[in-house]
Design an enzyme around this catalytic site. Structure first.
Site, short mmCIF file in Angstrom:
data_model
loop_
_atom_site.label_atom_id
_atom_site.label_comp_id
_atom_site.label_asym_id
_atom_site.label_seq_id
_atom_site.Cartn_x
_atom_site.Cartn_y
_atom_site.Cartn_z
N ASP A 14 26.46 33.17 -32.34
CA ASP A 14 27.39 31.97 -32.33
C ASP A 14 27.73 31.67 -31.07
OD1 ASP A 14 26.57 31.62 -35.01
OD2 ASP A 14 28.21 32.80 -35.94
N ARG A 97 43.28 38.92 -32.90
CA ARG A 97 43.29 37.37 -32.52
C ARG A 97 44.35 36.89 -31.49
NH1 ARG A 97 38.79 39.41 -34.14
NH2 ARG A 97 37.30 37.84 -35.21
N ASP A 126 40.17 33.51 -39.23
CA ASP A 126 40.32 33.87 -37.84
C ASP A 126 40.51 32.41 -37.21
OD1 ASP A 126 40.28 36.63 -37.55
OD2 ASP A 126 38.02 36.62 -37.94
N SER A 177 28.39 40.76 -41.36
CA SER A 177 29.23 40.28 -40.41
C SER A 177 30.28 41.23 -40.17
CB SER A 177 29.87 38.88 -40.85
OG SER A 177 30.93 38.71 -40.09
N1 ARG Z 1 39.29 39.59 -43.98
C1 ARG Z 1 39.52 40.23 -42.39
C2 ARG Z 1 40.65 39.40 -42.23
O1 ARG Z 1 40.58 38.31 -42.21
C3 ARG Z 1 38.42 40.34 -41.63
C4 ARG Z 1 37.93 39.29 -40.97
C5 ARG Z 1 36.44 39.83 -40.16
N2 ARG Z 1 36.16 38.73 -39.29
C6 ARG Z 1 35.12 38.29 -39.22
N3 ARG Z 1 34.87 37.67 -38.18
N4 ARG Z 1 34.22 39.09 -39.61
O2 ARG Z 1 41.48 39.87 -41.30
#
Ligand code: ARG
Length: 406
Positions: A14, A97, A126, A177
């Site tokens: 991506d 992040r 995110d 993912s």
């Molecule tokens: N649900 C979790 C969070 O929001 C994990 C997110 C994982 N991110 C990803 N791009 N696969 O913190």
């Protein structure tokens, strides 16, 4: 169109496609890629990352080593706050992040950019963390989110990469993912999306059981932070790494949960966080011994809020910073050792704790001859303590007498 954007770059499909897409769609005249190492095991060789970014059309590609920063500023605050979103998830992605945002903003200044960018979709947390974080640190910067708007499926993105000769390893079939850093791994998609399905063992890496031996480990804390494992003093980054191995090898540290995303979606996710969960478990056991009761109770309430704020992208916010000050203040007495045992498959149990600052007083607690507690004092205390309820009950009269059970 912005003149120059600094893009959070993982080297994956991506973000590689995003470089070319931003240029082709006249969203940005120039793209600089920034990859931040937060302890993910799968970070590519810097040369490979750079070649891929440049092949996609980037002006430059910078790889930043933020592993100790991740440990010392982000995981450390999560330990002190016993951070577990909705009582479970230790905030793996939510912690990385803001680290990435900080470096994006630094690099945006260095490259005189007018925007930062990320490769998140519109459904997740995110994007919120990247954007709110950027606005907090650099209100003047724009944020570009190409993957939120481009409307390409994974197969389209693979075709796009081939069309532009972007050297990717990804294929059209990707099942999971996965987001990873020092604090653990977050796994989504595939059959996990049906909350009735048992999580497959395939995507786990940190918690693949490799031994059936029991391990008993002593984690030593000073002022709330781990400083040694089994008597060996190490930097926090190494302690987390060591606990990932010790607990992970016994299959401990997996989570399966349905969680509430900031954007209103419930999602089913699985996590493996052997280091994070064992350290938080030990830390919280030491607090049981060392924190005064009212402080401990209030801290537990605020821990819930702290985890929600960080999950919701509010790392750089006045409330979160004020809560950090509170959390840190509570840790002055949290020094000592915790014994934690790992039994395959997957059990982790605190079996002992000790501290020079413990509020546990054997003389007060014991039922044997060493008892120092003034038993007679309790009589008056209990009478006064219950006085209000006794008065209330007396006023109720006959009505109040225990009703017959149905
Ligand atoms: N649900 C979790 C969070 O929001 C994990 C997110 C994982 N991110 C990803 N791009 N696969 O913190």
């Amino acid at each position: 169109m912005v003149k120059r954007v600094v893009l959070a770059y993982s080297g994956g499909l991506d973000t590689s496609v995003a470089v070319r897409w931003l240029l082709e769609n006249k969203q940005a005249a120039e793209v600089v890629c920034v990859a931040v190492d937060v302890g993910q095991s799968d970070i590519s060789d810097p040369d490979v990352l750079r070649d891929r970014a440049l092949a996609a059309g980037a002006l430059d590609c910078v790889v930043v080593d933020a592993r100790h920063e991740m440990a010392n500023e982000f995981c450390s605050s999560a330990i002190v706050a016993n951070a577990r979103y909705e009582g479970k998830y230790p905030l793996v992605s939510a912690l990385s992040r803001p680290v990435i945002v900080r470096h994006l903003v630094d690099q945006a200044r260095r490259f005189d950019a007018d925007a930062v960018g990320h490769g998140c979709t519109g459904k997740g947390n995110d994007q919120v963390r990247f954007e709110v974080g950027t606005h907090a640190l650099a209100p003047d910067l724009k944020v570009l989110a190409p993957a939120r708007n481009w409307g390409m499926t994974r197969a389209d993105s693979v075709d796009y990469a081939h069309k532009w000769n972007i050297p990717i390893t990804a294929t059209k079939e990707k099942i999971y993912s996965i987001d990873e850093n020092l604090w653990g791994r977050a796994i989504e998609c595939g059959e996990i999306e049906d909350p009735w399905n048992e999580p497959p063992s395939e995507p786990y890496t940190l918690t693949r059981q490799t031994t059936s031996d029991t391990a008993e480990t002593v984690i030593s804390f000073e002022n709330g932070l781990p400083v040694a494992v089994d008597g060996v003093t190490m930097p926090l980054f190494d302690i987390i790494g060591a606990m990932n191995v010790i607990a992970g090898a016994r299959g401990a540290g997996r989570l399966d949960m349905v969680e509430n995303r900031r954007v209103g979606i419930k999602s089913r996710e699985v996590y493996e966080c052997p280091g994070a969960l064992s350290i938080i478990t030990a830390h919280s056991a030491l607090e049981d011994l060392c924190l005064e009761r009212d402080l401990a109770r209030e801290k537990q309430r605020l821990e819930i809020r702290w985890a929600e704020l960080v999950y919701d992208g509010m790392w750089f916010s006045p409330l979160k910073e004020a809560l950090d000050a509170f959390m840190n203040e509570t840790q002055r007495a949290v020094s000592g050792d915790v014994r934690i045992r790992f039994d395959a498959p997957g059990l982790m149990t605190v079996v002992g704790r000790r501290s020079d600052l413990a509020l546990y007083d054997h003389g007060l607690a014991t039922y044997d001859a060493a008892d120092t507690f003034q038993h007679a004092d309790s009589e008056g205390f209990v009478k006064i303590y219950g006085l209000g309820v006794k008065t209330w009950a007396a006023r109720q009269g006959a009505q109040h007498s225990t009703p017959p059970r149905p």
